[in-house]
Design a protein around this motif. Structure first.
Motif, PDB file in Angstrom:
ATOM      1  N   GLN A  64       0.824  -1.204   0.000  1.00 46.11           N
ATOM      2  CA  GLN A  64       0.000   0.000   0.000  1.00 46.11           C
ATOM      3  C   GLN A  64       0.862   1.259   0.000  1.00 46.11           C
ATOM      4  O   GLN A  64       0.528   2.240  -0.659  1.00 46.11           O
ATOM      5  N   PHE A  65       1.981   1.251   0.727  1.00 44.52           N
ATOM      6  CA  PHE A  65       2.909   2.386   0.718  1.00 44.52           C
ATOM      7  C   PHE A  65       3.453   2.593  -0.693  1.00 44.52           C
ATOM      8  O   PHE A  65       3.493   3.720  -1.192  1.00 44.52           O
ATOM      9  N   PHE A  66       3.884   1.510  -1.330  1.00 45.15           N
ATOM     10  CA  PHE A  66       4.381   1.561  -2.704  1.00 45.15           C
ATOM     11  C   PHE A  66       3.329   2.207  -3.612  1.00 45.15           C
ATOM     12  O   PHE A  66       3.631   3.125  -4.378  1.00 45.15           O
ATOM     13  N   GLN A  67       2.093   1.752  -3.513  1.00 48.99           N
ATOM     14  CA  GLN A  67       1.019   2.298  -4.351  1.00 48.99           C
ATOM     15  C   GLN A  67       0.733   3.753  -4.006  1.00 48.99           C
ATOM     16  O   GLN A  67       0.435   4.554  -4.896  1.00 48.99           O
ATOM     17  N   TRP A  68       0.851   4.109  -2.741  1.00 43.50           N
ATOM     18  CA  TRP A  68       0.648   5.498  -2.330  1.00 43.50           C
ATOM     19  C   TRP A  68       1.701   6.394  -2.985  1.00 43.50           C
ATOM     20  O   TRP A  68       1.376   7.449  -3.525  1.00 43.50           O
ATOM     21  N   VAL A  69       2.969   5.979  -2.946  1.00 43.78           N
ATOM     22  CA  VAL A  69       4.027   6.795  -3.563  1.00 43.78           C
ATOM     23  C   VAL A  69       3.764   6.961  -5.055  1.00 43.78           C
ATOM     24  O   VAL A  69       3.780   8.079  -5.578  1.00 43.78           O
ATOM     25  N   ILE A  70       3.501   5.856  -5.743  1.00 48.25           N
ATOM     26  CA  ILE A  70       3.267   5.918  -7.190  1.00 48.25           C
ATOM     27  C   ILE A  70       2.072   6.818  -7.510  1.00 48.25           C
ATOM     28  O   ILE A  70       2.122   7.613  -8.448  1.00 48.25           O
ATOM     29  N   GLY A  71       1.021   6.721  -6.720  1.00 46.38           N
ATOM     30  CA  GLY A  71      -0.182   7.510  -6.971  1.00 46.38           C
ATOM     31  C   GLY A  71      -0.134   8.935  -6.453  1.00 46.38           C
ATOM     32  O   GLY A  71      -0.981   9.750  -6.804  1.00 46.38           O
ATOM     33  N   SER A  72       0.856   9.252  -5.621  1.00 46.57           N
ATOM     34  CA  SER A  72       0.929  10.575  -4.988  1.00 46.57           C
ATOM     35  C   SER A  72       2.195  11.329  -5.338  1.00 46.57           C
ATOM     36  O   SER A  72       2.578  12.264  -4.632  1.00 46.57           O
ATOM     37  N   ILE A  73       2.854  10.949  -6.408  1.00 42.59           N
ATOM     38  CA  ILE A  73       4.153  11.537  -6.707  1.00 42.59           C
ATOM     39  C   ILE A  73       4.076  13.061  -6.873  1.00 42.59           C
ATOM     40  O   ILE A  73       4.989  13.781  -6.464  1.00 42.59           O
ATOM     41  N   GLU A  74       2.985  13.557  -7.421  1.00 43.17           N
ATOM     42  CA  GLU A  74       2.836  15.015  -7.566  1.00 43.17           C
ATOM     43  C   GLU A  74       2.827  15.706  -6.200  1.00 43.17           C
ATOM     44  O   GLU A  74       3.547  16.683  -5.992  1.00 43.17           O
ATOM     45  N   SER A  75       2.041  15.198  -5.262  1.00 45.51           N
ATOM     46  CA  SER A  75       1.983  15.834  -3.938  1.00 45.51           C
ATOM     47  C   SER A  75       3.273  15.607  -3.153  1.00 45.51           C
ATOM     48  O   SER A  75       3.699  16.480  -2.390  1.00 45.51           O
ATOM     49  N   ILE A  76       3.919  14.465  -3.328  1.00 44.22           N
ATOM     50  CA  ILE A  76       5.202  14.235  -2.666  1.00 44.22           C
ATOM     51  C   ILE A  76       6.231  15.228  -3.202  1.00 44.22           C
ATOM     52  O   ILE A  76       6.980  15.841  -2.432  1.00 44.22           O
ATOM     53  N   TYR A  77       6.255  15.406  -4.539  1.00 43.00           N
ATOM     54  CA  TYR A  77       7.186  16.378  -5.112  1.00 43.00           C
ATOM     55  C   TYR A  77       6.907  17.770  -4.533  1.00 43.00           C
ATOM     56  O   TYR A  77       7.846  18.478  -4.150  1.00 43.00           O
ATOM     57  N   GLN A  78       5.646  18.153  -4.462  1.00 47.65           N
ATOM     58  CA  GLN A  78       5.301  19.480  -3.931  1.00 47.65           C
ATOM     59  C   GLN A  78       5.769  19.649  -2.488  1.00 47.65           C
ATOM     60  O   GLN A  78       6.123  20.753  -2.078  1.00 47.65           O
TER      61      GLN A  78
END
Length: 152
Positions: A64-78
């Motif tokens: 689930q963490f892996f999927q969260w990173v892949i799906g949230s890369i825009e917000s993580i980058y921000q």
């Protein structure tokens, strides 16, 4: 006697598995402990390190963490953009493209034990604006950006 020496000097088999979501993984022994590694063999592929204990398989919460990173890369980058972009400007003497994915690409990330975002983990962006191969690694601790390191 010959069998004894063969067994001692015979290379050890690496433990590998094919995970349905994480892909081909092999167990590695690092200074901080064991982890499952998915290596990138070409541009555009991601390197993933999944922390583990012993030889335990990746948990559902790590998937689930892996999927969260892949799906949230825009917000993580921000969440890292202000520090990352200043560092990039200082090193490259140029601004990050307004479409940040023209300046960086996601190269790798760690998956902490049990997918716990409050544990230490890293995400690395590769610089695309020059040929130096700079890698900007964003280190997270306690759920927040702790610092950014640069490597080539």
């Amino acid at each position: 006697m010959l069998k004894f020496f063969r067994r001692i000097f015979e290379p050890k088999q690496r433990l590998e598995l094919e995970h349905p979501i994480l892909g081909k993984l092999q167990l590695e022994k690092g200074a901080a402990g064991p982890y499952w590694l998915r290596e990138a063999y070409s541009d555009g592929e991601l390197t993933i390190c999944v922390d583990t204990i012993g030889e335990a398989l990746p948990s559902e919460s790590q998937v689930q963490f892996f999927q969260w990173v892949i799906g949230s890369i825009e917000s993580i980058y921000q969440s890292v953009a202000s520090e990352l972009e200043v560092l990039h400007l200082n090193m490259q003497s140029k601004l990050v493209n307004p479409e940040w994915s023209r300046s960086f690409r996601l190269a790798s990330f760690d998956v902490p034990l049990e997918g716990n975002r409050n544990l230490s983990w890293e995400i690395t962006f590769e610089c695309l604006t020059d040929n130096s191969g700079n890698l900007y690694t964003c280190h997270f601790e306690n759920g927040a950006l702790a610092h950014i390191s640069v490597d080539t």
